[in-house]
Design an enzyme around this catalytic site. Sequence first.
Site, PDB file in Angstrom:
ATOM      1  N   SER A   1       0.930  -1.102   0.201  1.00 54.73           N
ATOM      2  CA  SER A   1      -0.058   0.005  -0.197  1.00 54.73           C
ATOM      3  C   SER A   1       0.687   1.239   0.014  1.00 54.73           C
ATOM      4  CB  SER A   1      -0.916  -0.095   1.196  1.00 54.73           C
ATOM      5  OG  SER A   1      -1.491   1.224   1.390  1.00 54.73           O
TER       6      SER A   1
ATOM      7  N   HIS B   1      -1.105  -1.236  -4.462  1.00 53.45           N
ATOM      8  CA  HIS B   1      -2.312  -1.137  -3.663  1.00 53.45           C
ATOM      9  C   HIS B   1      -2.562   0.387  -3.384  1.00 53.45           C
ATOM     10  CE1 HIS B   1      -5.661  -2.717  -1.088  1.00 53.45           C
ATOM     11  NE2 HIS B   1      -5.252  -1.530  -0.055  1.00 53.45           N
TER      12      HIS B   1
ATOM     13  N   MET C   1      -9.573   7.347   0.307  1.00 51.94           N
ATOM     14  CA  MET C   1     -10.620   7.499   1.182  1.00 51.94           C
ATOM     15  C   MET C   1     -11.240   8.855   1.274  1.00 51.94           C
ATOM     16  SD  MET C   1      -8.167   6.259   4.447  1.00 51.94           S
ATOM     17  CE  MET C   1      -6.943   4.764   4.383  1.00 51.94           C
TER      18      MET C   1
ATOM     19  N   HIS D   1      -8.323   0.381  -3.858  1.00 54.88           N
ATOM     20  CA  HIS D   1      -9.160  -0.043  -2.536  1.00 54.88           C
ATOM     21  C   HIS D   1      -9.984   1.034  -2.471  1.00 54.88           C
ATOM     22  CE1 HIS D   1      -9.626  -1.051   2.221  1.00 54.88           C
ATOM     23  NE2 HIS D   1     -10.668  -0.902   1.362  1.00 54.88           N
TER      24      HIS D   1
ATOM     25  N   MET E   1     -10.743  -7.127   5.415  1.00 56.91           N
ATOM     26  CA  MET E   1      -9.952  -6.127   6.215  1.00 56.91           C
ATOM     27  C   MET E   1      -9.733  -6.750   7.505  1.00 56.91           C
ATOM     28  SD  MET E   1      -9.717  -3.441   4.299  1.00 56.91           S
ATOM     29  CE  MET E   1      -8.815  -2.646   5.702  1.00 56.91           C
TER      30      MET E   1
ATOM     31  N   ASP F   1      -5.885  -7.137   4.288  1.00 57.21           N
ATOM     32  CA  ASP F   1      -5.357  -6.021   4.285  1.00 57.21           C
ATOM     33  C   ASP F   1      -5.467  -5.062   5.720  1.00 57.21           C
ATOM     34  OD1 ASP F   1      -4.708  -3.247   3.800  1.00 57.21           O
ATOM     35  OD2 ASP F   1      -6.395  -2.868   2.478  1.00 57.21           O
TER      36      ASP F   1
HETATM   37  C1  DX5 Z   1      -6.168   0.771   5.641  1.00 58.37           C
HETATM   38  C2  DX5 Z   1      -5.936   0.657   4.395  1.00 58.37           C
HETATM   39  C3  DX5 Z   1      -4.562  -0.288   4.054  1.00 58.37           C
HETATM   40  C4  DX5 Z   1      -3.436   0.000   4.869  1.00 58.37           C
HETATM   41  C5  DX5 Z   1      -2.703  -0.999   5.497  1.00 58.37           C
HETATM   42  O1  DX5 Z   1      -7.534   1.502   5.839  1.00 58.37           O
HETATM   43  O2  DX5 Z   1      -6.771  -0.118   3.835  1.00 58.37           O
HETATM   44  O3  DX5 Z   1      -4.392  -0.582   2.913  1.00 58.37           O
HETATM   45  O4  DX5 Z   1      -2.541   0.980   4.290  1.00 58.37           O
HETATM   46  O5  DX5 Z   1      -1.573  -0.586   6.064  1.00 58.37           O
HETATM   47  P1  DX5 Z   1      -0.833  -1.449   7.114  1.00 58.37           P
HETATM   48  O6  DX5 Z   1      -0.179  -2.517   6.388  1.00 58.37           O
HETATM   49  O7  DX5 Z   1       0.311  -0.548   7.567  1.00 58.37           O
HETATM   50  O8  DX5 Z   1      -1.601  -1.705   8.091  1.00 58.37           O
HETATM   51 ZN    ZN Z   2      -6.249  -1.073   1.522  1.00 54.62          ZN
END
Ligand code: DX5
Ligand code: ZN
Length: 216
Positions: free
Chosen positions: A9, A34, A38, A67, A138, A176
């Site tokens: 990500s 990724h 948001m 995503h 998630m 994720d």
């Molecule tokens: C959270 C995101 C993830 C996030 C993962 O809402 O969807 O993709 O960036 O980050 P890590 O691996 O640091 O938990």
């Molecule tokens: Zn994500």
Amino acid sequence: MTKALVSPSILSADFVNLERDVKRLAEWGADYVHCDVMDGVYVKNLTFGMPMIKAIKRISPLPLDVHLMITEPERYLDEFVSAGADIVTFHPDASRDPERALDMLGERGVKRGIVINPDVRLEDYIRLLHKCDVLLVMSVFAGLGGQKFIPETLDTVRRGKKYILENGLDVIIEIDGGVGAANAATCREAGVDMIVAGSAVFNASDPAGVVNALRG
Ligand code: DX5
Ligand code: ZN
């Protein structure tokens, strides 16, 4: 156990040096980029939208795994596909008509999937898997990078895998949130086919080693 695909990500990348970081992902052996979109409504945080996806697409050697953490994703699906998304996943609880949203993505010929937050029951949406290429589970609450892995979410992975196998579906399971070298094997054992990792990759002293460990 089969190896997993790895989709780091870019939420944890250095946005000032995004081109450098996106290109490095390919050198580190990743499979996808990724991209966490948001909207400040479905989740509290705000990140980036279509123009950023378009810009990343121009320079990325890897396909984009987008995503969407946005309310009523159906309003923007066409634009995300046009911007260059190769996989589009969205939260069905954020959509007015998730089935139609999946149909829209199917018509555009991209890979499509639903995302299940830890407080959402997979079974409420499980029939949608017949129209999916990806089930994204998630393992933290969507909205922020760097959170702690919630082990109970692996049960959702197992139930998803069982349904996929029983129904002969061609759907991969992506996980994720809070995944790193230490818990990747547990994820793969539960049935995960594709691992997202932000902080674990970008904060590592040996990112290529971490990508390799995530893959298994
Ligand atoms: C959270 C995101 C993830 C996030 C993962 O809402 O969807 O993709 O960036 O980050 P890590 O691996 O640091 O938990
Ligand atoms: Zn994500």
